[in-house]
Design a protein around this motif. Structure first.
Motif, PDB file in Angstrom:
ATOM      1  N   ALA A  38       0.857  -1.198   0.152  1.00 43.50           N
ATOM      2  CA  ALA A  38      -0.026   0.115  -0.012  1.00 43.50           C
ATOM      3  C   ALA A  38       0.831   1.209   0.007  1.00 43.50           C
ATOM      4  CB  ALA A  38      -0.933  -0.001   1.206  1.00 43.50           C
ATOM      5  N   LEU A  39       1.989   1.218   0.884  1.00 43.73           N
ATOM      6  CA  LEU A  39       2.808   2.404   0.653  1.00 43.73           C
ATOM      7  C   LEU A  39       3.257   2.667  -0.806  1.00 43.73           C
ATOM      8  CD1 LEU A  39       4.629   4.595   1.942  1.00 43.73           C
ATOM      9  CD2 LEU A  39       6.386   2.746   2.724  1.00 43.73           C
ATOM     10  N   LEU A  40       3.902   1.690  -1.207  1.00 36.81           N
ATOM     11  CA  LEU A  40       4.445   1.535  -2.777  1.00 36.81           C
ATOM     12  C   LEU A  40       3.369   2.177  -3.833  1.00 36.81           C
ATOM     13  CD1 LEU A  40       6.615  -1.635  -2.907  1.00 36.81           C
ATOM     14  CD2 LEU A  40       7.531   0.447  -2.999  1.00 36.81           C
ATOM     15  N   GLU A  41       2.149   1.590  -3.486  1.00 37.65           N
ATOM     16  CA  GLU A  41       0.979   2.234  -4.270  1.00 37.65           C
ATOM     17  C   GLU A  41       0.607   3.620  -3.987  1.00 37.65           C
ATOM     18  OE1 GLU A  41      -1.493  -1.946  -4.751  1.00 37.65           O
ATOM     19  OE2 GLU A  41      -1.953  -0.560  -3.065  1.00 37.65           O
ATOM     20  N   LYS A  42       0.573   3.925  -2.879  1.00 42.61           N
ATOM     21  CA  LYS A  42       0.454   5.560  -2.441  1.00 42.61           C
ATOM     22  C   LYS A  42       1.559   6.247  -3.161  1.00 42.61           C
ATOM     23  CE  LYS A  42       0.386   8.451   1.432  1.00 42.61           C
ATOM     24  NZ  LYS A  42       0.762   8.486   2.911  1.00 42.61           N
ATOM     25  N   THR A  43       2.802   5.910  -3.076  1.00 44.17           N
ATOM     26  CA  THR A  43       3.937   6.696  -3.549  1.00 44.17           C
ATOM     27  C   THR A  43       3.732   6.705  -5.137  1.00 44.17           C
ATOM     28  OG1 THR A  43       5.421   5.767  -1.694  1.00 44.17           O
ATOM     29  CG2 THR A  43       6.363   7.028  -3.546  1.00 44.17           C
ATOM     30  N   ALA A  44       3.331   5.353  -5.855  1.00 39.88           N
ATOM     31  CA  ALA A  44       3.217   5.572  -7.208  1.00 39.88           C
ATOM     32  C   ALA A  44       1.973   6.707  -7.651  1.00 39.88           C
ATOM     33  CB  ALA A  44       2.810   4.330  -7.883  1.00 39.88           C
ATOM     34  N   THR A  57       3.607   9.998  -8.000  1.00 45.38           N
ATOM     35  CA  THR A  57       4.563  10.111  -8.729  1.00 45.38           C
ATOM     36  C   THR A  57       4.348  10.891 -10.180  1.00 45.38           C
ATOM     37  OG1 THR A  57       5.685   8.269  -7.848  1.00 45.38           O
ATOM     38  CG2 THR A  57       6.628   8.908  -9.817  1.00 45.38           C
ATOM     39  N   SER A  58       5.084  11.836 -10.504  1.00 44.68           N
ATOM     40  CA  SER A  58       4.656  12.569 -11.706  1.00 44.68           C
ATOM     41  C   SER A  58       5.554  12.162 -12.775  1.00 44.68           C
ATOM     42  CB  SER A  58       4.961  14.098 -11.480  1.00 44.68           C
ATOM     43  OG  SER A  58       6.239  14.347 -10.995  1.00 44.68           O
ATOM     44  N   SER A  59       6.812  11.606 -12.315  1.00 46.05           N
ATOM     45  CA  SER A  59       7.910  10.969 -13.522  1.00 46.05           C
ATOM     46  C   SER A  59       7.195   9.720 -13.806  1.00 46.05           C
ATOM     47  CB  SER A  59       9.123  10.969 -12.801  1.00 46.05           C
ATOM     48  OG  SER A  59       9.866   9.838 -13.506  1.00 46.05           O
ATOM     49  N   ASN A  60       7.142   9.730 -15.180  1.00 49.32           N
ATOM     50  CA  ASN A  60       6.448   8.565 -15.867  1.00 49.32           C
ATOM     51  C   ASN A  60       7.637   7.078 -15.302  1.00 49.32           C
ATOM     52  OD1 ASN A  60       4.018   9.527 -16.861  1.00 49.32           O
ATOM     53  ND2 ASN A  60       5.095   9.894 -18.809  1.00 49.32           N
ATOM     54  N   ASP A  61       9.093   7.645 -15.516  1.00 46.62           N
ATOM     55  CA  ASP A  61       9.754   6.446 -15.254  1.00 46.62           C
ATOM     56  C   ASP A  61       9.903   6.017 -13.856  1.00 46.62           C
ATOM     57  OD1 ASP A  61      10.832   6.756 -18.126  1.00 46.62           O
ATOM     58  OD2 ASP A  61      12.413   8.034 -17.409  1.00 46.62           O
ATOM     59  N   ALA A  62       9.790   7.271 -12.980  1.00 48.66           N
ATOM     60  CA  ALA A  62       9.632   6.505 -11.647  1.00 48.66           C
ATOM     61  C   ALA A  62       8.571   5.939 -11.272  1.00 48.66           C
ATOM     62  CB  ALA A  62       9.876   7.559 -10.955  1.00 48.66           C
ATOM     63  N   ALA A  85       8.650   2.328 -12.719  1.00 41.84           N
ATOM     64  CA  ALA A  85       9.711   1.389 -11.698  1.00 41.84           C
ATOM     65  C   ALA A  85       8.857   0.896 -10.713  1.00 41.84           C
ATOM     66  CB  ALA A  85      10.860   2.416 -11.448  1.00 41.84           C
ATOM     67  N   LEU A  86       8.137   2.082 -10.023  1.00 40.87           N
ATOM     68  CA  LEU A  86       7.435   1.676  -8.833  1.00 40.87           C
ATOM     69  C   LEU A  86       6.302   0.557  -9.021  1.00 40.87           C
ATOM     70  CD1 LEU A  86       6.807   4.835  -7.102  1.00 40.87           C
ATOM     71  CD2 LEU A  86       7.625   2.705  -5.997  1.00 40.87           C
ATOM     72  N   LEU A  87       5.553   0.874 -10.107  1.00 40.58           N
ATOM     73  CA  LEU A  87       4.509  -0.442 -10.643  1.00 40.58           C
ATOM     74  C   LEU A  87       4.980  -1.725 -10.843  1.00 40.58           C
ATOM     75  CD1 LEU A  87       2.143   2.100 -12.714  1.00 40.58           C
ATOM     76  CD2 LEU A  87       1.711   1.208 -10.381  1.00 40.58           C
ATOM     77  N   ASP A  88       6.391  -1.532 -11.342  1.00 38.23           N
ATOM     78  CA  ASP A  88       6.983  -2.802 -11.459  1.00 38.23           C
ATOM     79  C   ASP A  88       7.301  -3.594 -10.062  1.00 38.23           C
ATOM     80  OD1 ASP A  88       7.004  -2.702 -14.294  1.00 38.23           O
ATOM     81  OD2 ASP A  88       9.111  -1.819 -14.498  1.00 38.23           O
ATOM     82  N   VAL A  89       7.833  -2.656  -9.354  1.00 35.11           N
ATOM     83  CA  VAL A  89       7.947  -3.352  -7.979  1.00 35.11           C
ATOM     84  C   VAL A  89       6.813  -3.768  -7.128  1.00 35.11           C
ATOM     85  CG1 VAL A  89       8.812  -2.726  -5.533  1.00 35.11           C
ATOM     86  CG2 VAL A  89      10.446  -1.971  -7.628  1.00 35.11           C
ATOM     87  N   ILE A  90       5.509  -2.937  -7.584  1.00 34.72           N
ATOM     88  CA  ILE A  90       4.373  -3.519  -6.834  1.00 34.72           C
ATOM     89  C   ILE A  90       3.998  -4.832  -7.479  1.00 34.72           C
ATOM     90  CG2 ILE A  90       1.892  -2.966  -6.930  1.00 34.72           C
ATOM     91  CD1 ILE A  90       2.960  -0.036  -6.730  1.00 34.72           C
TER      92      ILE A  90
END
Length: 151
Positions: A109-115, A118-123, A126-131
């Motif tokens: 949930a923390l990763l999803e909230k951060t995603a 996130t305004s940067s498409n690359d970041a 990357a977060l969505l891949d980690v999730i």
């Protein structure tokens, strides 16, 4: 915990995984059931593997992504939660799995909230891949635990 950069977030999540591993080690010392002890050993190894994978990812990820800045990403003191969590010595497999899924879902949930922030498409990618990887590993872990019931 206040997070300002993606690199901090990933380091924090990695350290939370180590905290979970330590929790499982502590619970292992107190557990009565040999099946629960087996699950706890499996969970310890699982969390160590995720920690190692995240650390490797952080080393290899482009600085452009890791240096992404955030404003107002606040998260509970997860390591304190792990330190203060306990289960009775007669815990069963279901209680243990519930605890694990609760902790893991908090990190996801923390990763999803951060995603979402996130305004940067690359970041964000990357977060969505980690999730996605975390959710896939979670499903595999649950399937492995369910297969243990068949033994």
């Amino acid at each position: 915990m206040r997070i300002q950069q993606l690199s901090e977030l990933l380091e924090y999540v990695a350290n939370c995984r180590l905290g979970m591993s330590k929790l499982y080690k502590r619970l292992h010392r107190n557990a009565d059931s040999s099946r629960v002890k087996l699950m706890l050993e499996y969970f310890q190894q699982h969390e160590q593997h995720i920690y190692d994978t995240l650390e490797s990812y952080i080393e290899d990820a482009p600085a452009k992504i890791l240096d992404t800045w955030y404003q107002d990403v606040v998260f509970e003191d997860f390591l304190k939660r792990c330190d203060e969590t306990s289960l009775p010595a007669n815990m069963d497999e279901e209680q243990l799995l519930e605890l694990h899924l609760d902790l893991e879902n908090r990190l996801i949930a923390l990763l999803e909230k951060t995603a979402e922030l996130t305004s940067s498409n690359d970041a964000k990618s990357a977060l969505l891949d980690v999730i996605r990887v975390a959710q896939t590993q979670q499903k595999r872990l649950v399937h492995s635990v369910l297969r243990m019931d068949d033994i």
